[in-house]
Design a protein around this motif. Structure first.
Motif, PDB file in Angstrom:
ATOM      1  N   PHE A  87       0.859  -1.184   0.000  1.00  0.00           N
ATOM      2  CA  PHE A  87       0.000   0.000   0.000  1.00  0.00           C
ATOM      3  C   PHE A  87       0.905   1.248   0.000  1.00  0.00           C
ATOM      4  O   PHE A  87       1.165   1.863   1.025  1.00  0.00           O
ATOM      5  N   HIS A 100      -0.835   8.891   4.687  1.00  0.00           N
ATOM      6  CA  HIS A 100      -1.908   8.299   3.867  1.00  0.00           C
ATOM      7  C   HIS A 100      -2.135   9.257   2.701  1.00  0.00           C
ATOM      8  O   HIS A 100      -3.015  10.120   2.747  1.00  0.00           O
ATOM      9  N   ASN A 138      -7.562  -1.562   1.644  1.00  0.00           N
ATOM     10  CA  ASN A 138      -6.344  -1.563   2.480  1.00  0.00           C
ATOM     11  C   ASN A 138      -6.676  -0.655   3.645  1.00  0.00           C
ATOM     12  O   ASN A 138      -6.600   0.569   3.512  1.00  0.00           O
TER      13      ASN A 138
HETATM   14  N1  CDT Z   1      -7.413   2.619   1.232  1.00  0.00           N
HETATM   15  C1  CDT Z   1      -8.351   3.303   1.910  1.00  0.00           C
HETATM   16  O1  CDT Z   1      -9.208   3.940   1.334  1.00  0.00           O
HETATM   17  N2  CDT Z   1      -8.246   3.241   3.255  1.00  0.00           N
HETATM   18  C2  CDT Z   1      -9.110   4.010   4.098  1.00  0.00           C
HETATM   19  C3  CDT Z   1      -8.355   4.397   5.312  1.00  0.00           C
HETATM   20  C4  CDT Z   1      -9.033   5.443   6.047  1.00  0.00           C
HETATM   21  S1  CDT Z   1      -8.080   6.045   7.350  1.00  0.00           S
HETATM   22  C5  CDT Z   1      -7.118   7.277   6.588  1.00  0.00           C
HETATM   23  C6  CDT Z   1     -10.364   3.254   4.507  1.00  0.00           C
HETATM   24  O2  CDT Z   1     -11.446   3.847   4.458  1.00  0.00           O
HETATM   25  O3  CDT Z   1     -10.289   2.104   4.930  1.00  0.00           O
END
Ligand code: CDT
Length: 308
Positions: free
Chosen positions: A52, A140, A193
């Motif tokens: 990721f 992120h 992810n």
């Molecule tokens: N990959 C992805 O969209 N992950 C988000 C993480 C949120 S926390 C910054 C999710 O909604 O699972």
């Protein structure tokens, strides 16, 4: 009954240094096992070919582009397409898409049993931030590396049903589900992810993140009377934990199958697409019950605002 055996193909962690050919070999192994066990459709995770990478801050364009696929099938992913065609099995696959114009999207494709790409979805709800944030334990940076998707939320008639896709964070937004529901979707597939709060999270104990994941999936499926298949990339990638939680939800909103590990793992279920009919013809018969004259704010306003 219109039953399709679906395999949710969870991936264990993919380390930053893992060559993409090796990852594709893992995906082919899952595809072959799914076919052996009678599946007609395999759902792979979001950004299934790499770690990721949005957790890593990169400034150099060449470093960023190294994570992207400029074509699909690409030479690296060709074995997956070839094997799927030989086995007569469809799949969906998440990857980082680089267009010929140099645009970057977080994308999923849907491939039918002849190995043809029949659908493409580009992630619309991009979480995270654009700039390096020194206060975060990890970054992120989806908003840095991807544009918001420009294809809407299409559905496709393929593999004997009406199929839709979304990606990870999209599942938390009821708008995603309703736009798919309004096109009579019967099976929504998505990869994700989702970072864990800490590496203590595991398949054994539900955390609040797993709870919110299940809640979003179950509500989306129930309120739109559709099957929903959510497939994790799971486990610890270079010291950063992803929570796992691959699952399949029926059109009543019940979880019918769930992963037990944070590794490469198949979760199979026979999804009867006709089971969507009851919900779509009764409580969620949209044509009879929706009141669009009261829903204007949904599209006219983006952020919440209290009354004056
Ligand atoms: N990959 C992805 O969209 N992950 C988000 C993480 C949120 S926390 C910054 C999710 O909604 O699972």
């Amino acid at each position: 009954m219109r039953t399709i055996r679906v395999a949710a193909a969870q991936s264990g962690p993919i380390q930053k240094a893992e060559p993409r050919d090796d990852v594709v070999r893992r995906l082919v192994a899952l595809l072959e096992e799914a076919a052996r066990r009678g599946a007609r459709l395999v759902v792979f995770p979001e950004l299934a070919l790499t770690t990721f990478f949005p957790r890593w801050y990169m400034e150099e364009e060449t470093d960023v582009l190294a994570w992207f696929e400029p074509s699909m099938p690409s030479p690296t992913t060709r074995p997956l397409f070839d094997r799927a065609r030989e086995l007569g099995i469809g799949f969906s696959l998440g990857y980082a898409e680089l267009t010929p114009e140099g645009r970057r999207f977080n994308t999923s494709i849907l491939v039918d049993e002849r190995g043809e790409i029949v659908g493409k979805y580009r992630k619309i709800h991009l979480p995270g931030h654009v700039a390096y944030d020194p206060d975060r334990a990890f970054q992120h940076l989806e908003k840095r590396y991807f544009e918001p998707g420009d294809l809407g939320f299409p559905v496709w008639r393929t593999l004997g049903g009406i199929m839709g896709m979304c990606i990870c964070n999209d599942r938390r937004w009821p708008e995603t589900w309703r736009v798919l529901g309004l096109q009579s979707v019967e099976l929504v597939m998505l990869g994700f992810n989702t970072p864990s709060v800490n590496s203590q999270d595991s398949a054994e104990g539900p955390t609040q993140r797993l709870f919110h994941h299940r809640l979003s999936m179950q509500a989306g499926a129930y309120q739109n009377a559709t099957w929903a298949v959510a497939v994790a990339k799971a486990g610890v990638e270079d010291g950063h934990a992803l929570m796992g939680g691959t699952l399949i939800v029926d059109p009543n909103g019940e979880i019918v199958a769930e992963s037990a590990t944070l590794e490469d793992e198949l979760v199979l279920y026979d999804c009867d697409l006709d089971a969507c009919r009851f919900g779509k013809q009764t409580i969620f018969d949209f044509a009879r019950h929706r009141r669009t004259e009261h829903y204007g704010l949904i599209t006219s306003r983006t952020g919440a605002r209290p009354p004056d």
